[in-house]
Design a protein around this motif. Sequence first.
Motif, PDB file in Angstrom:
ATOM      1  N   LEU A 143      13.782  31.065  -6.309  1.00 14.82           N
ATOM      2  CA  LEU A 143      14.198  31.514  -4.981  1.00 14.82           C
ATOM      3  C   LEU A 143      15.619  31.056  -4.671  1.00 14.82           C
ATOM      4  O   LEU A 143      16.442  31.829  -4.159  1.00 14.82           O
ATOM      5  CB  LEU A 143      13.220  30.979  -3.935  1.00 14.82           C
ATOM      6  N   THR A 144      15.935  29.813  -4.995  1.00 12.13           N
ATOM      7  CA  THR A 144      17.267  29.273  -4.717  1.00 12.13           C
ATOM      8  C   THR A 144      18.340  29.969  -5.545  1.00 12.13           C
ATOM      9  O   THR A 144      19.408  30.327  -5.035  1.00 12.13           O
ATOM     10  CB  THR A 144      17.293  27.757  -4.996  1.00 12.13           C
ATOM     11  N   ILE A 145      18.063  30.179  -6.827  1.00 10.45           N
ATOM     12  CA  ILE A 145      19.042  30.833  -7.710  1.00 10.45           C
ATOM     13  C   ILE A 145      19.312  32.262  -7.253  1.00 10.45           C
ATOM     14  O   ILE A 145      20.471  32.694  -7.155  1.00 10.45           O
ATOM     15  CB  ILE A 145      18.544  30.816  -9.169  1.00 10.45           C
ATOM     16  N   MET A 146      18.247  33.008  -6.951  1.00 12.02           N
ATOM     17  CA  MET A 146      18.422  34.403  -6.555  1.00 12.02           C
ATOM     18  C   MET A 146      19.088  34.517  -5.185  1.00 12.02           C
ATOM     19  O   MET A 146      19.910  35.409  -4.952  1.00 12.02           O
ATOM     20  CB  MET A 146      17.077  35.126  -6.553  1.00 12.02           C
ATOM     21  N   ALA A 147      18.748  33.602  -4.266  1.00 12.73           N
ATOM     22  CA  ALA A 147      19.398  33.612  -2.950  1.00 12.73           C
ATOM     23  C   ALA A 147      20.883  33.278  -3.087  1.00 12.73           C
ATOM     24  O   ALA A 147      21.735  33.881  -2.413  1.00 12.73           O
ATOM     25  CB  ALA A 147      18.713  32.619  -2.014  1.00 12.73           C
ATOM     26  N   ALA A 148      21.204  32.330  -3.963  1.00 11.50           N
ATOM     27  CA  ALA A 148      22.604  31.957  -4.175  1.00 11.50           C
ATOM     28  C   ALA A 148      23.392  33.115  -4.783  1.00 11.50           C
ATOM     29  O   ALA A 148      24.548  33.362  -4.401  1.00 11.50           O
ATOM     30  CB  ALA A 148      22.684  30.730  -5.080  1.00 11.50           C
ATOM     31  N   TRP A 149      22.777  33.833  -5.712  1.00 16.42           N
ATOM     32  CA  TRP A 149      23.452  34.974  -6.332  1.00 16.42           C
ATOM     33  C   TRP A 149      23.666  36.094  -5.321  1.00 16.42           C
ATOM     34  O   TRP A 149      24.737  36.705  -5.263  1.00 16.42           O
ATOM     35  CB  TRP A 149      22.647  35.467  -7.525  1.00 16.42           C
ATOM     36  N   ARG A 150      22.668  36.377  -4.486  1.00 18.93           N
ATOM     37  CA  ARG A 150      22.835  37.405  -3.456  1.00 18.93           C
ATOM     38  C   ARG A 150      23.923  36.985  -2.466  1.00 18.93           C
ATOM     39  O   ARG A 150      24.755  37.803  -2.060  1.00 18.93           O
ATOM     40  CB  ARG A 150      21.510  37.644  -2.726  1.00 18.93           C
ATOM     41  N   TRP A 151      23.915  35.711  -2.086  1.00 17.56           N
ATOM     42  CA  TRP A 151      24.929  35.202  -1.158  1.00 17.56           C
ATOM     43  C   TRP A 151      26.325  35.346  -1.758  1.00 17.56           C
ATOM     44  O   TRP A 151      27.262  35.791  -1.082  1.00 17.56           O
ATOM     45  CB  TRP A 151      24.631  33.740  -0.836  1.00 17.56           C
ATOM     46  N   LEU A 152      26.483  34.976  -3.021  1.00 17.57           N
ATOM     47  CA  LEU A 152      27.781  35.075  -3.688  1.00 17.57           C
ATOM     48  C   LEU A 152      28.230  36.529  -3.787  1.00 17.57           C
ATOM     49  O   LEU A 152      29.395  36.856  -3.498  1.00 17.57           O
ATOM     50  CB  LEU A 152      27.697  34.457  -5.084  1.00 17.57           C
ATOM     51  N   ALA A 153      27.308  37.409  -4.181  1.00 10.79           N
ATOM     52  CA  ALA A 153      27.658  38.823  -4.341  1.00 10.79           C
ATOM     53  C   ALA A 153      28.098  39.440  -3.016  1.00 10.79           C
ATOM     54  O   ALA A 153      29.139  40.101  -2.940  1.00 10.79           O
ATOM     55  CB  ALA A 153      26.467  39.586  -4.922  1.00 10.79           C
ATOM     56  N   LEU A 154      27.316  39.224  -1.965  1.00 11.36           N
ATOM     57  CA  LEU A 154      27.637  39.842  -0.676  1.00 11.36           C
ATOM     58  C   LEU A 154      28.896  39.252  -0.052  1.00 11.36           C
ATOM     59  O   LEU A 154      29.675  39.967   0.587  1.00 11.36           O
ATOM     60  CB  LEU A 154      26.455  39.697   0.282  1.00 11.36           C
ATOM     61  N   ASN A 155      29.111  37.960  -0.233  1.00 12.90           N
ATOM     62  CA  ASN A 155      30.294  37.339   0.365  1.00 12.90           C
ATOM     63  C   ASN A 155      31.572  37.632  -0.409  1.00 12.90           C
ATOM     64  O   ASN A 155      32.670  37.375   0.099  1.00 12.90           O
ATOM     65  CB  ASN A 155      30.091  35.829   0.500  1.00 12.90           C
ATOM     66  N   SER A 156      31.452  38.150  -1.614  1.00 11.87           N
ATOM     67  CA  SER A 156      32.644  38.586  -2.345  1.00 11.87           C
ATOM     68  C   SER A 156      33.088  39.978  -1.895  1.00 11.87           C
ATOM     69  O   SER A 156      34.176  40.425  -2.254  1.00 11.87           O
ATOM     70  CB  SER A 156      32.361  38.606  -3.851  1.00 11.87           C
ATOM     71  N   CYS A 157      32.237  40.645  -1.111  1.00 10.52           N
ATOM     72  CA  CYS A 157      32.479  42.041  -0.748  1.00 10.52           C
ATOM     73  C   CYS A 157      33.028  42.182   0.668  1.00 10.52           C
ATOM     74  O   CYS A 157      32.891  41.289   1.500  1.00 10.52           O
ATOM     75  CB  CYS A 157      31.181  42.844  -0.870  1.00 10.52           C
ATOM     76  N   ARG A 158      33.626  43.335   0.919  1.00  7.46           N
ATOM     77  CA  ARG A 158      34.177  43.641   2.239  1.00  7.46           C
ATOM     78  C   ARG A 158      33.114  44.251   3.142  1.00  7.46           C
ATOM     79  O   ARG A 158      32.185  44.898   2.673  1.00  7.46           O
ATOM     80  CB  ARG A 158      35.334  44.634   2.105  1.00  7.46           C
ATOM     81  N   LYS A 159      33.310  44.046   4.427  1.00  9.42           N
ATOM     82  CA  LYS A 159      32.447  44.685   5.409  1.00  9.42           C
ATOM     83  C   LYS A 159      32.905  46.131   5.595  1.00  9.42           C
ATOM     84  O   LYS A 159      34.098  46.391   5.741  1.00  9.42           O
ATOM     85  CB  LYS A 159      32.520  43.940   6.739  1.00  9.42           C
ATOM     86  N   PRO A 160      31.995  47.092   5.579  1.00  8.82           N
ATOM     87  CA  PRO A 160      32.409  48.488   5.781  1.00  8.82           C
ATOM     88  C   PRO A 160      32.944  48.704   7.189  1.00  8.82           C
ATOM     89  O   PRO A 160      32.411  48.156   8.154  1.00  8.82           O
ATOM     90  CB  PRO A 160      31.112  49.272   5.549  1.00  8.82           C
ATOM     91  N   LYS A 161      34.000  49.487   7.303  1.00 11.94           N
ATOM     92  CA  LYS A 161      34.599  49.781   8.605  1.00 11.94           C
ATOM     93  C   LYS A 161      34.736  51.288   8.766  1.00 11.94           C
ATOM     94  O   LYS A 161      35.373  51.949   7.953  1.00 11.94           O
ATOM     95  CB  LYS A 161      35.973  49.111   8.731  1.00 11.94           C
ATOM     96  N   TRP A 162      34.136  51.792   9.829  1.00 10.49           N
ATOM     97  CA  TRP A 162      34.253  53.217  10.109  1.00 10.49           C
ATOM     98  C   TRP A 162      35.650  53.516  10.655  1.00 10.49           C
ATOM     99  O   TRP A 162      36.170  52.760  11.474  1.00 10.49           O
ATOM    100  CB  TRP A 162      33.228  53.644  11.151  1.00 10.49           C
ATOM    101  N   PRO A 163      36.272  54.603  10.227  1.00 11.10           N
ATOM    102  CA  PRO A 163      37.581  54.978  10.805  1.00 11.10           C
ATOM    103  C   PRO A 163      37.429  55.370  12.269  1.00 11.10           C
ATOM    104  O   PRO A 163      36.523  56.133  12.625  1.00 11.10           O
ATOM    105  CB  PRO A 163      38.012  56.171   9.942  1.00 11.10           C
ATOM    106  N   LEU A 164      38.296  54.837  13.125  1.00 13.22           N
ATOM    107  CA  LEU A 164      38.185  55.098  14.558  1.00 13.22           C
ATOM    108  C   LEU A 164      38.374  56.571  14.896  1.00 13.22           C
ATOM    109  O   LEU A 164      37.762  57.082  15.831  1.00 13.22           O
ATOM    110  CB  LEU A 164      39.208  54.254  15.320  1.00 13.22           C
ATOM    111  N   ASP A 165      39.226  57.264  14.135  1.00 14.13           N
ATOM    112  CA  ASP A 165      39.477  58.668  14.459  1.00 14.13           C
ATOM    113  C   ASP A 165      38.249  59.542  14.214  1.00 14.13           C
ATOM    114  O   ASP A 165      38.142  60.645  14.741  1.00 14.13           O
ATOM    115  CB  ASP A 165      40.666  59.208  13.664  1.00 14.13           C
ATOM    116  N   LEU A 166      37.299  59.021  13.429  1.00 11.68           N
ATOM    117  CA  LEU A 166      36.080  59.784  13.179  1.00 11.68           C
ATOM    118  C   LEU A 166      35.236  59.898  14.435  1.00 11.68           C
ATOM    119  O   LEU A 166      34.505  60.866  14.631  1.00 11.68           O
ATOM    120  CB  LEU A 166      35.267  59.108  12.069  1.00 11.68           C
ATOM    121  N   PHE A 167      35.356  58.910  15.312  1.00 10.46           N
ATOM    122  CA  PHE A 167      34.564  58.888  16.536  1.00 10.46           C
ATOM    123  C   PHE A 167      35.467  58.946  17.766  1.00 10.46           C
ATOM    124  O   PHE A 167      35.313  58.189  18.714  1.00 10.46           O
ATOM    125  CB  PHE A 167      33.688  57.643  16.573  1.00 10.46           C
TER     126      PHE A 167
END
Length: 330
Positions: free
Chosen positions: A270-294
Amino acid sequence: MFTGWLKAFPSGRALSREERAAGLSSVSYDKVGLDEQLSLTRLNYNFSEFVDRAFRVRGSAATLLGFFSFLIVMGTILALWSLTYDLASGGKHDVVELLTTVCIGSVFLVFFLIAIWYVSLRKELFAYRYYPVRFNRTSGMVSIFRHNGRNGVLSIPFDQVFWFVGRGDRMEFLCDLRGAVLDGEKIVHMFSVGHYFEAAGEQRVRSLWSFICTYMEGGADLLAARGVKANIDLSVEPTWRNCWRWVMLTMGAPFAQLRYVLAPIYYPVLTIMAAWRWLALNSCRKPKWPLDLFSGRSSAIEPGAWREPALIGEFEVDPGARLQTPGGKR
């Protein structure tokens, strides 16, 4: 399991007979058993937003194995060059022969490194935390996030998408809600909404579909009239607690019930898999919708917004009673 993520959905072909037969209607759908199936991230009077099926498998054992393989190959390359330097410094070996040998070996290892990255890590690390799908009931449009760049969002009228119960390429027992954007008979783009499901898969896809259709028909008021509580259970914030809870949920209730008996195995995994998910997600950017779309309007504050949890299951009195793995019953 990795359909639509590490392996892209098909395009440039016609829908198969099975896909046509699995079609869903936005007019005649079940009015009972509505459930967002732990896939909803935002909802208000104007739009609702869901993750796609890739969110469930982020930080999986398969990509963790790829990550370890990547590190091993990198270490091998560095060790090879370090050994070559030591041998060349000793003056007992021909420098040209050493460099030729190590260069040939390094080329093969670099190709192997590129293959590992392309097959298992390029969409896991330094990508996006999740790929949201937004249903805008005001405009009647569906927007599919692909990336933050130009033409990164595909928007199409809700009733012009062919919706159907999708299945995994190899694991056909895995079901998900899928949409196909068509140009005549040819698929231009295919995407998923929500998680994939094993147990009672088709039934759970249909309950998710009913939730979406009800929202598009009458918004949050109609959802409430049909007995849906104004709760969002899923948090997409990549915190340690969310990663820990998500891995615990996906491991399933049977393992959780035996966690004290299997403690020497359960908690390290559980600890290893949680750490890997945490590392993977925190290496990534948060998606941002373009304002002109809305129409340039910020969607940070919207009327009638349901509360968004900071922790998965934060608003549940007993999360274990309702929040089960996306593959189990709820």
